[in-house]
Design a protein around this motif. Structure first.
Motif, PDB file in Angstrom:
ATOM      1  N   ASP A 241       0.829  -1.211   0.000  1.00 52.02           N
ATOM      2  CA  ASP A 241       0.000   0.000   0.000  1.00 52.02           C
ATOM      3  C   ASP A 241       0.865   1.264   0.000  1.00 52.02           C
ATOM      4  OD1 ASP A 241      -1.860   2.041   0.541  1.00 52.02           O
ATOM      5  OD2 ASP A 241      -3.141   0.648   1.661  1.00 52.02           O
ATOM      6  N   PRO A 242       0.760   2.087  -1.070  1.00 47.73           N
ATOM      7  CA  PRO A 242       1.572   3.318  -1.080  1.00 47.73           C
ATOM      8  C   PRO A 242       1.217   4.242   0.081  1.00 47.73           C
ATOM      9  CG  PRO A 242      -0.035   3.344  -2.891  1.00 47.73           C
ATOM     10  CD  PRO A 242      -0.092   1.976  -2.274  1.00 47.73           C
ATOM     11  N   SER A 243      -0.043   4.169   0.552  1.00 48.03           N
ATOM     12  CA  SER A 243      -0.443   5.029   1.672  1.00 48.03           C
ATOM     13  C   SER A 243       0.219   4.572   2.973  1.00 48.03           C
ATOM     14  CB  SER A 243      -1.961   5.014   1.842  1.00 48.03           C
ATOM     15  OG  SER A 243      -2.571   5.515   0.667  1.00 48.03           O
ATOM     16  N   SER A 244       0.537   3.283   3.072  1.00 48.68           N
ATOM     17  CA  SER A 244       1.285   2.787   4.230  1.00 48.68           C
ATOM     18  C   SER A 244       2.773   3.070   4.065  1.00 48.68           C
ATOM     19  CB  SER A 244       1.063   1.278   4.410  1.00 48.68           C
ATOM     20  OG  SER A 244      -0.295   1.038   4.694  1.00 48.68           O
ATOM     21  N   ALA A 245       3.279   2.897   2.831  1.00 49.68           N
ATOM     22  CA  ALA A 245       4.698   3.175   2.563  1.00 49.68           C
ATOM     23  C   ALA A 245       5.040   4.621   2.923  1.00 49.68           C
ATOM     24  CB  ALA A 245       5.012   2.904   1.094  1.00 49.68           C
ATOM     25  N   ALA A 246       4.048   5.493   2.851  1.00 49.29           N
ATOM     26  CA  ALA A 246       4.272   6.922   3.115  1.00 49.29           C
ATOM     27  C   ALA A 246       4.945   7.164   4.480  1.00 49.29           C
ATOM     28  CB  ALA A 246       2.929   7.654   3.071  1.00 49.29           C
ATOM     29  N   PHE A 247       4.637   6.298   5.472  1.00 45.07           N
ATOM     30  CA  PHE A 247       5.164   6.560   6.822  1.00 45.07           C
ATOM     31  C   PHE A 247       6.660   6.262   6.918  1.00 45.07           C
ATOM     32  CE2 PHE A 247       0.589   5.952   7.107  1.00 45.07           C
ATOM     33  CZ  PHE A 247       0.244   7.173   7.628  1.00 45.07           C
ATOM     34  N   LEU A 308      14.404  19.042   3.027  1.00 47.19           N
ATOM     35  CA  LEU A 308      13.174  19.381   2.301  1.00 47.19           C
ATOM     36  C   LEU A 308      12.918  20.883   2.371  1.00 47.19           C
ATOM     37  CD1 LEU A 308      10.798  16.507   3.515  1.00 47.19           C
ATOM     38  CD2 LEU A 308      12.292  16.542   1.500  1.00 47.19           C
ATOM     39  N   LYS A 309      12.229  21.387   1.344  1.00 45.06           N
ATOM     40  CA  LYS A 309      11.797  22.793   1.379  1.00 45.06           C
ATOM     41  C   LYS A 309      10.273  22.860   1.219  1.00 45.06           C
ATOM     42  CE  LYS A 309      12.587  23.941  -3.526  1.00 45.06           C
ATOM     43  NZ  LYS A 309      12.282  22.697  -4.134  1.00 45.06           N
ATOM     44  N   GLY A 310       9.695  23.917   1.782  1.00 45.76           N
ATOM     45  CA  GLY A 310       8.245  24.085   1.705  1.00 45.76           C
ATOM     46  C   GLY A 310       7.797  24.410   0.292  1.00 45.76           C
ATOM     47  N   ILE A 311       6.580  23.970  -0.064  1.00 45.62           N
ATOM     48  CA  ILE A 311       6.044  24.259  -1.404  1.00 45.62           C
ATOM     49  C   ILE A 311       4.537  24.532  -1.317  1.00 45.62           C
ATOM     50  CG2 ILE A 311       7.739  22.866  -2.683  1.00 45.62           C
ATOM     51  CD1 ILE A 311       5.412  20.794  -3.004  1.00 45.62           C
ATOM     52  N   ASP A 312       3.985  24.921  -2.462  1.00 51.15           N
ATOM     53  CA  ASP A 312       2.552  25.130  -2.601  1.00 51.15           C
ATOM     54  C   ASP A 312       1.972  23.870  -3.259  1.00 51.15           C
ATOM     55  OD1 ASP A 312       0.001  26.156  -3.677  1.00 51.15           O
ATOM     56  OD2 ASP A 312       0.815  28.093  -3.025  1.00 51.15           O
ATOM     57  N   VAL A 313       1.050  23.201  -2.596  1.00 50.00           N
ATOM     58  CA  VAL A 313       0.480  21.966  -3.150  1.00 50.00           C
ATOM     59  C   VAL A 313      -0.920  22.286  -3.685  1.00 50.00           C
ATOM     60  CG1 VAL A 313      -0.026  19.531  -2.718  1.00 50.00           C
ATOM     61  CG2 VAL A 313       1.718  20.689  -1.345  1.00 50.00           C
ATOM     62  N   ALA A 314      -1.077  22.173  -4.998  1.00 50.71           N
ATOM     63  CA  ALA A 314      -2.338  22.559  -5.648  1.00 50.71           C
ATOM     64  C   ALA A 314      -3.484  21.643  -5.225  1.00 50.71           C
ATOM     65  CB  ALA A 314      -2.159  22.492  -7.160  1.00 50.71           C
ATOM     66  N   ALA A 315      -4.696  22.211  -5.185  1.00 46.99           N
ATOM     67  CA  ALA A 315      -5.895  21.433  -4.828  1.00 46.99           C
ATOM     68  C   ALA A 315      -6.091  20.265  -5.793  1.00 46.99           C
ATOM     69  CB  ALA A 315      -7.119  22.341  -4.847  1.00 46.99           C
ATOM     70  N   ALA A 316      -5.663  20.434  -7.036  1.00 47.25           N
ATOM     71  CA  ALA A 316      -5.864  19.378  -8.041  1.00 47.25           C
ATOM     72  C   ALA A 316      -5.138  18.090  -7.658  1.00 47.25           C
ATOM     73  CB  ALA A 316      -5.362  19.859  -9.398  1.00 47.25           C
ATOM     74  N   ARG A 317      -4.162  18.193  -6.791  1.00 46.97           N
ATOM     75  CA  ARG A 317      -3.425  16.985  -6.413  1.00 46.97           C
ATOM     76  C   ARG A 317      -4.153  16.160  -5.345  1.00 46.97           C
ATOM     77  NH1 ARG A 317       2.887  17.514  -6.495  1.00 46.97           N
ATOM     78  NH2 ARG A 317       2.533  17.257  -8.719  1.00 46.97           N
ATOM     79  N   ALA A 318      -5.130  16.775  -4.693  1.00 43.96           N
ATOM     80  CA  ALA A 318      -5.760  16.113  -3.535  1.00 43.96           C
ATOM     81  C   ALA A 318      -6.285  14.699  -3.819  1.00 43.96           C
ATOM     82  CB  ALA A 318      -6.851  16.998  -2.947  1.00 43.96           C
ATOM     83  N   PRO A 319      -7.008  14.471  -4.935  1.00 48.13           N
ATOM     84  CA  PRO A 319      -7.544  13.115  -5.112  1.00 48.13           C
ATOM     85  C   PRO A 319      -6.449  12.037  -5.199  1.00 48.13           C
ATOM     86  CG  PRO A 319      -8.621  14.644  -6.615  1.00 48.13           C
ATOM     87  CD  PRO A 319      -7.476  15.389  -6.001  1.00 48.13           C
ATOM     88  N   THR A 320      -5.247  12.407  -5.600  1.00 41.50           N
ATOM     89  CA  THR A 320      -4.188  11.397  -5.761  1.00 41.50           C
ATOM     90  C   THR A 320      -3.371  11.195  -4.485  1.00 41.50           C
ATOM     91  OG1 THR A 320      -2.527  12.997  -6.502  1.00 41.50           O
ATOM     92  CG2 THR A 320      -3.922  11.994  -8.199  1.00 41.50           C
ATOM     93  N   MET A 321      -3.714  11.935  -3.431  1.00 45.01           N
ATOM     94  CA  MET A 321      -2.969  11.766  -2.175  1.00 45.01           C
ATOM     95  C   MET A 321      -3.850  12.097  -0.976  1.00 45.01           C
ATOM     96  SD  MET A 321      -0.448  15.080  -2.461  1.00 45.01           S
ATOM     97  CE  MET A 321       0.029  14.950  -0.764  1.00 45.01           C
ATOM     98  N   ILE A 322      -5.153  11.815  -1.124  1.00 45.85           N
ATOM     99  CA  ILE A 322      -6.110  12.289  -0.119  1.00 45.85           C
ATOM    100  C   ILE A 322      -5.811  11.761   1.282  1.00 45.85           C
ATOM    101  CG2 ILE A 322      -7.860  10.480  -0.581  1.00 45.85           C
ATOM    102  CD1 ILE A 322      -8.542  14.232   0.072  1.00 45.85           C
TER     103      ILE A 322
END
Ligand code: S3P
Length: 443
Positions: A241-247, A308-322
């Motif tokens: 699960d990529p959502s588990s790998a995230a941790f 890491l550096k801070g960035i702006d994460v567009a709303a359009a990305r939300a469904p792919t990383m909700i």
């Protein structure tokens, strides 16, 4: 579910090693459901054996499918065929799982039987109106508590009508509920999504032999399913699960000197928004090798500590990383500069209000955070956050794991108030993280 436990996490020297994460939760639910609707025996390896998926297995058994796990860990399902489910003789308890509840509602809505569904306190607070509304169109009667909350009763019609529905919010769960209802309706079911959401249902329906057509439309997609196919049983392996790998990924990015490898992770492009976002923040996250399994892209990942550096994460990305915003917020807390995550309204209706809970997790640990409308803004200093606070998890597995990973990067330990819900999606999380060097212990 075990009693509440408290764990503190403290910065280790480094994280290193090669691991596998448990099977994908979304794919595991769907494999059990479609296996139960096929005619004959489906075999699944790598199934996530977390609480959420075990609820789906129990529900499909209650609907008449025979489901067993052999000694090697392969799951065998003797399917009943579309239209062949039996009426359950008791209430179906979906535990903590919104996916299990919503997808199963879709299946039940087009079967001529009566069923009642409930869940734990977190699930009973979550909105079901988003599936009740489209599913009534196939002729089903659905009755719930006020506000479309569980418990909910479904009574399917003798002959379901096909659905034609445009999703008001991008939700793979709602899309899947409509498609699964369409399986037992005569004719074509059509669902239009305003933005592409995870397409595991479509991929797996194809893998089981259903006829499904997908075409782009106005920024999103239109999916058409031909009803009443005969689903053929199949063998499949569930990717990690990529959502588990995230941790472990974010843990390794944040702890200096770390380098880990994660094998066999699902890389469906509609699930990997976090990986793209982390790379934009400067993460050294590489795909070593990739292949296709049961219609899904899978690969091995290597991750090295990165500034890491801070960035702006567009709303359009939300469904792919909700599901990844709480752990992205942790990465942002250790990054240099401001990260703005836009368009997070859907986070308010997850296992907890993840927008508020992620903000509280960070502010309790010395990180400046703002919520502006549906945006989460994290002010990273580029230095380890202070830590020393308690993360309140609200029955939410992803908040518990995010809090523990935060503690790997802070000056002082972080306490997580309840880690028992981690088992819903990531059984063995604490031991697996310990195997790469993370130090979690009773608080
Ligand atoms: C899921 C879809 C997502 C996600 C959930 C799993 C799925 O929900 O948050 O954990 O398996 O379809 P929505 O589609 O409602 O956003």
């Amino acid at each position: 579910m075990q009693a509440t436990r408290l764990l503190a996490s403290r910065a280790p020297n480094r994280l290193s090693g090669s691991i596998r994460v448990p099977g994908d939760k979304s794919i595991s639910h769907r494999a059990l459901m479609l296996g139960a609707l096929a005619v004959g025996e489906t075999r699944i390896s790598g199934l996530l054996e977390g609480e959420d998926v075990l609820r789906t297995a129990a529900a499909m058994r209650a609907l008449g499918a025979e489901i067993i796990r052999d000694q090697e860990g392969t799951w065998h399902i003797a399917g009943r065929g579309i239209g062949g489910l039996a009426e359950p003789d008791d209430v179906l308890d979906m535990g903590n799982s919104g996916t299990a509840a919503r997808l199963l509602c879709g299946i039940l809505a087009s079967h001529p039987l009566f069923a009642v569904m409930t869940g734990d306190a977190s699930l009973r607070r979550r909105p079901m109106g988003r599936v009740i509304e489209p599913l009534t169109q196939c002729g089903a009667r659905l009755a719930s508590r006020m506000g479309g909350r569980l418990p909910l009763a479904v009574e399917g019609p003798r002959q379901a009508l096909p659905l034609d529905y445009r999703l008001p919010v991008p939700s793979a769960q709602v899309k899947s509920a409509v498609l699964l209802a369409g399986l037992n309706a005569r004719g074509e079911t059509r669902v239009e999504e305003p933005a592409p959401t995870r397409d595991h249902t479509e991929n797996m329906l194809r893998h089981f032999g259903a006829h499904i057509h997908v075409e782009p439309a106005e920024g999103g997609r239109v999916i058409t399913l031909t009803g009443q196919p005969e689903l053929s049983p199949t063998d499949l392996t569930v990717p990690g699960d990529p959502s588990s790998a995230a941790f472990p990924i974010v843990g390794s990015l944040l702890v200096p000197g770390s380098e880990i490898r994660i094998e066999g992770v699902g890389l469906n492009p509609l699930r990997t928004g976090l990986f793209a976002t982390l790379r934009e923040m400067g993460a050294d996250l590489a795909v070593a090798r990739q292949w296709i399994e049961a219609g899904e892209l899978v690969g091995d990942l290597t991750i090295r500590h990165s500034a890491l550096k801070g960035i702006d994460v567009a709303a359009a990305r939300a469904p792919t990383m909700i599901d990844e915003y709480p752990i992205l917020a942790v990465a942002a807390a250790a990054a240099a500069g401001l990260t703005r995550m836009r368009g997070l309204a859907e986070l308010r209706v997850k296992e907890s209000d993840r927008l508020a809970a992620a903000a509280s997790m960070l502010s309790a640990n010395g990180v400046r955070v703002d919520i502006e409308g549906d945006d989460l803004i994290v002010h990273g200093s580029g230095h380890p956050p202070r830590g020393g606070g308690t993360v309140v998890t609200h029955m939410d597995h992803r908040l518990a794991m995010s809090g523990l990973v935060l503690g790997l990067a802070t000056e002082q330990p972080v306490v997580v108030d309840d880690t028992s819900f981690i088992d819903t999606s990531f059984p063995g999380f604490v031991a697996l993280m310990a195997s790469i060097g993370a130090n979690f212990r009773p608080a």
